[in-house]
Design an enzyme around this catalytic site. Structure first.
Site, PDB file in Angstrom:
ATOM      1  N   HIS A  19     -12.801 121.360 -42.606  1.00  0.00           N
ATOM      2  CA  HIS A  19     -14.125 122.587 -43.270  1.00  0.00           C
ATOM      3  C   HIS A  19     -14.008 123.784 -42.647  1.00  0.00           C
ATOM      4  CE1 HIS A  19     -16.276 118.453 -43.940  1.00  0.00           C
ATOM      5  NE2 HIS A  19     -15.995 118.689 -44.981  1.00  0.00           N
ATOM      6  N   LYS A  43     -27.274 109.688 -51.651  1.00  0.00           N
ATOM      7  CA  LYS A  43     -26.288 109.371 -50.823  1.00  0.00           C
ATOM      8  C   LYS A  43     -26.569 108.893 -49.464  1.00  0.00           C
ATOM      9  CE  LYS A  43     -22.362 112.053 -52.462  1.00  0.00           C
ATOM     10  NZ  LYS A  43     -21.288 112.942 -52.108  1.00  0.00           N
ATOM     11  N   SER A 134     -14.095 113.452 -42.700  1.00  0.00           N
ATOM     12  CA  SER A 134     -15.175 112.944 -41.991  1.00  0.00           C
ATOM     13  C   SER A 134     -15.370 111.764 -42.022  1.00  0.00           C
ATOM     14  CB  SER A 134     -16.674 113.452 -42.678  1.00  0.00           C
ATOM     15  OG  SER A 134     -16.744 114.837 -42.941  1.00  0.00           O
TER      16      SER A 134
HETATM   17  O1  PNS Z   1     -18.152 116.925 -49.367  1.00  0.00           O
HETATM   18  P1  PNS Z   1     -18.585 115.867 -50.607  1.00  0.00           P
HETATM   19  O2  PNS Z   1     -19.413 114.933 -50.343  1.00  0.00           O
HETATM   20  O3  PNS Z   1     -17.245 115.821 -51.284  1.00  0.00           O
HETATM   21  O4  PNS Z   1     -19.372 117.026 -51.459  1.00  0.00           O
HETATM   22  C1  PNS Z   1     -19.632 116.649 -52.861  1.00  0.00           C
HETATM   23  C2  PNS Z   1     -20.673 117.653 -53.579  1.00  0.00           C
HETATM   24  C3  PNS Z   1     -21.965 117.777 -52.679  1.00  0.00           C
HETATM   25  C4  PNS Z   1     -20.090 118.817 -53.723  1.00  0.00           C
HETATM   26  C5  PNS Z   1     -20.980 116.955 -54.913  1.00  0.00           C
HETATM   27  O5  PNS Z   1     -21.778 115.569 -54.613  1.00  0.00           O
HETATM   28  C6  PNS Z   1     -22.064 117.780 -55.757  1.00  0.00           C
HETATM   29  O6  PNS Z   1     -21.782 118.880 -56.268  1.00  0.00           O
HETATM   30  N1  PNS Z   1     -23.224 117.286 -55.781  1.00  0.00           N
HETATM   31  C7  PNS Z   1     -24.489 118.039 -56.410  1.00  0.00           C
HETATM   32  C8  PNS Z   1     -25.244 117.286 -57.616  1.00  0.00           C
HETATM   33  C9  PNS Z   1     -24.194 117.754 -58.873  1.00  0.00           C
HETATM   34  O7  PNS Z   1     -24.024 118.837 -59.147  1.00  0.00           O
HETATM   35  N2  PNS Z   1     -23.382 116.975 -59.543  1.00  0.00           N
HETATM   36  C10 PNS Z   1     -22.437 116.984 -60.254  1.00  0.00           C
HETATM   37  C11 PNS Z   1     -21.084 117.326 -60.312  1.00  0.00           C
HETATM   38  S1  PNS Z   1     -19.978 117.416 -61.368  1.00  0.00           S
END
Ligand code: PNS
Length: 168
Positions: A19, A43, A134
């Site tokens: 990151h 989550k 992670s």
């Molecule tokens: O580090 P990660 O877990 O890969 O991050 C994933 C994240 C937080 C970017 C994704 O889960 C997200 O965008 N969550 C917000 C909810 C949302 O907008 N969902 C629709 C995505 S198409």
């Protein structure tokens, strides 16, 4: 505020050198970067939101960037709504291995479907970080392995003090 701002969202559970590498690269391309820590109660995160934010903020000090170049915030709800609130269409994600691609492609296109203005920009980390995640870091720690060269020092401290059943 002037200049191009990109939002780099993620769970950061916890932040890794992968990151950090993406954030350093982003800081060279954009005027400002917002590291957006996801606050999603559905989550099952290992670290609570305040700890994920604290680790990220402390780790960023290692990059010695100008003040306010990278800021850390949390967000909940839809990412596209958060981008709109922040008045930027630039969504930044890291791409490591080929297996990331399907999930990232789907997310990028779904976010575009939700808001056609949103543009996802992918950055690749240094080759030395492409195997890093992670989840793997937490698994290695839970099995007594060494992760000193994979995560910033403050994360090591948190990983060592996290209750064992909570990892990964
Ligand atoms: O580090 P990660 O877990 O890969 O991050 C994933 C994240 C937080 C970017 C994704 O889960 C997200 O965008 N969550 C917000 C909810 C949302 O907008 N969902 C629709 C995505 S198409």
């Amino acid at each position: 505020m002037a200049g191009k701002m990109a939002v780099y969202p993620g769970s950061f559970d916890p932040v890794t050198y992968g990151h950090m590498d993406i954030l350093r690269r982003a800081s060279l391309l954009f005027d400002r970067v917002l590291a957006a820590v996801s606050d999603n109660p559905q989550k099952n995160h290992t670290f609570p939101l305040p700890a994920r934010i604290e680790m990220l903020e402390e780790s960023l000090r290692e990059l010695r960037l100008p003040k306010n170049k990278i800021r850390v915030e949390s967000f909940s709800g839809l990412l596209v709504d958060y981008l709109k609130e922040k008045k930027t269409p630039i969504l930044l994600r890291g791409l490591r291995v080929f297996s990331d691609f399907e999930y990232e492609f789907q997310m990028a296109l779904m976010n575009r479907h939700l808001d056609p203005q949103v543009e996802t920009v992918f950055l690749m980390p240094d080759a030395s970080h492409i195997h890093l995640s992670s989840t793997l870091v937490k698994e290695i720690v839970s099995l007594g392995g060494e992760v000193r060269d994979l995560v910033p020092r403050c994360v090591l401290r948190h990983l060592k003090s996290a209750p064992a059943p909570n990892i990964p």
